[in-house]
Design an enzyme around this catalytic site. Sequence first.
Site, PDB file in Angstrom:
ATOM      1  N   PHE A 284       1.172  -1.322  -0.031  1.00 15.49           N
ATOM      2  CA  PHE A 284      -0.026   0.010  -0.149  1.00 15.49           C
ATOM      3  C   PHE A 284       0.862   0.963   0.481  1.00 15.49           C
ATOM      4  O   PHE A 284       0.625   1.873   0.948  1.00 15.49           O
ATOM      5  CB  PHE A 284      -1.000   0.189   1.260  1.00 15.49           C
ATOM      6  CG  PHE A 284      -1.868  -1.031   1.199  1.00 15.49           C
ATOM      7  CD1 PHE A 284      -2.431  -1.343   0.295  1.00 15.49           C
ATOM      8  CD2 PHE A 284      -1.282  -1.721   2.110  1.00 15.49           C
ATOM      9  CE1 PHE A 284      -3.709  -2.366   0.422  1.00 15.49           C
ATOM     10  CE2 PHE A 284      -2.308  -3.298   2.211  1.00 15.49           C
ATOM     11  CZ  PHE A 284      -3.461  -3.662   1.485  1.00 15.49           C
ATOM     12  N   CYS A 285       1.555   1.015  -1.025  1.00 11.84           N
ATOM     13  CA  CYS A 285       3.174   2.735  -0.333  1.00 11.84           C
ATOM     14  C   CYS A 285       2.942   3.223  -2.173  1.00 11.84           C
ATOM     15  O   CYS A 285       2.241   2.987  -3.176  1.00 11.84           O
ATOM     16  CB  CYS A 285       4.525   1.310  -1.201  1.00 11.84           C
ATOM     17  SG  CYS A 285       5.466   3.496  -0.972  1.00 11.84           S
ATOM     18  N   GLY A 286       3.436   4.063  -2.370  1.00 15.49           N
ATOM     19  CA  GLY A 286       2.970   5.032  -3.747  1.00 15.49           C
ATOM     20  C   GLY A 286       4.028   4.926  -5.195  1.00 15.49           C
ATOM     21  O   GLY A 286       3.728   4.749  -5.846  1.00 15.49           O
ATOM     22  N   PHE A 287       5.254   3.931  -3.909  1.00 21.56           N
ATOM     23  CA  PHE A 287       5.693   3.390  -5.158  1.00 21.56           C
ATOM     24  C   PHE A 287       5.636   1.288  -5.511  1.00 21.56           C
ATOM     25  O   PHE A 287       6.036   0.618  -6.376  1.00 21.56           O
ATOM     26  CB  PHE A 287       6.671   3.054  -4.712  1.00 21.56           C
ATOM     27  CG  PHE A 287       8.041   4.325  -4.435  1.00 21.56           C
ATOM     28  CD1 PHE A 287       8.250   5.172  -5.604  1.00 21.56           C
ATOM     29  CD2 PHE A 287       8.115   4.827  -2.801  1.00 21.56           C
ATOM     30  CE1 PHE A 287       8.662   6.468  -5.407  1.00 21.56           C
ATOM     31  CE2 PHE A 287       8.566   6.178  -2.835  1.00 21.56           C
ATOM     32  CZ  PHE A 287       8.813   7.135  -3.545  1.00 21.56           C
ATOM     33  N   THR A 288       4.150   0.982  -5.060  1.00 22.42           N
ATOM     34  CA  THR A 288       3.821  -0.396  -5.502  1.00 22.42           C
ATOM     35  C   THR A 288       3.881  -0.613  -6.244  1.00 22.42           C
ATOM     36  O   THR A 288       3.804  -1.745  -7.403  1.00 22.42           O
ATOM     37  CB  THR A 288       2.026  -0.337  -4.691  1.00 22.42           C
ATOM     38  OG1 THR A 288       2.964  -0.162  -3.293  1.00 22.42           O
ATOM     39  CG2 THR A 288       2.169  -2.564  -4.674  1.00 22.42           C
TER      40      THR A 288
END
Length: 186
Positions: free
Chosen positions: A62-66
């Site tokens: 659930f990361c912006g970099f996922t």
Amino acid sequence: MKRYKLFLRYLCVFIMFSLFINSNTSYAGSFYDLSFKSIDGNNVNLSEFEDKVVFIVNTASFCGFTNQFKGIQEISERYESRGLVVIGFPSNDFGQEANSPNEVKKICTLNYDVNFLMADISSVTGNKAHPLFNFLKLNLGERSVPKWNFYKYIIGRDGVPINWFSSITKPTNKKIITSIELALAQ
């Protein structure tokens, strides 16, 4: 009052020394001596990957970099036949990972078609860091310790870490591709 201040001063020094000692624990063995639990619960020995180039990424669902999972999968598919092994290390060290390995696996396969090797949810920083990340820190330096999700590491065919890249460097970045291709050529 003087004794109290002196006591506090010594206590502070003791605490700082303890933190320093604990934060600098490292792994001094070989890359191939290490192992980890896969997302499916199997024990994986890194010795299985001798003479392979290994690309390691600490991940989070659930990361912006996922969305980097797409690029990581692309790298896996492009170079697997030449001897590259990709390993994702899900971690909740930054509060952005799913609650269970099954949920991580579901997110990775359904949303990003991930089929490269994934570890169980592991710590990658601090005193509870997986020994692999202590090994990377020892060999690549303090700056290589993940400060966020999606740090990337390249390990040569000899088990020696070659390079690392931060979260903002996309997996398909020319610098990463060049490092992987050079490692594969050796």
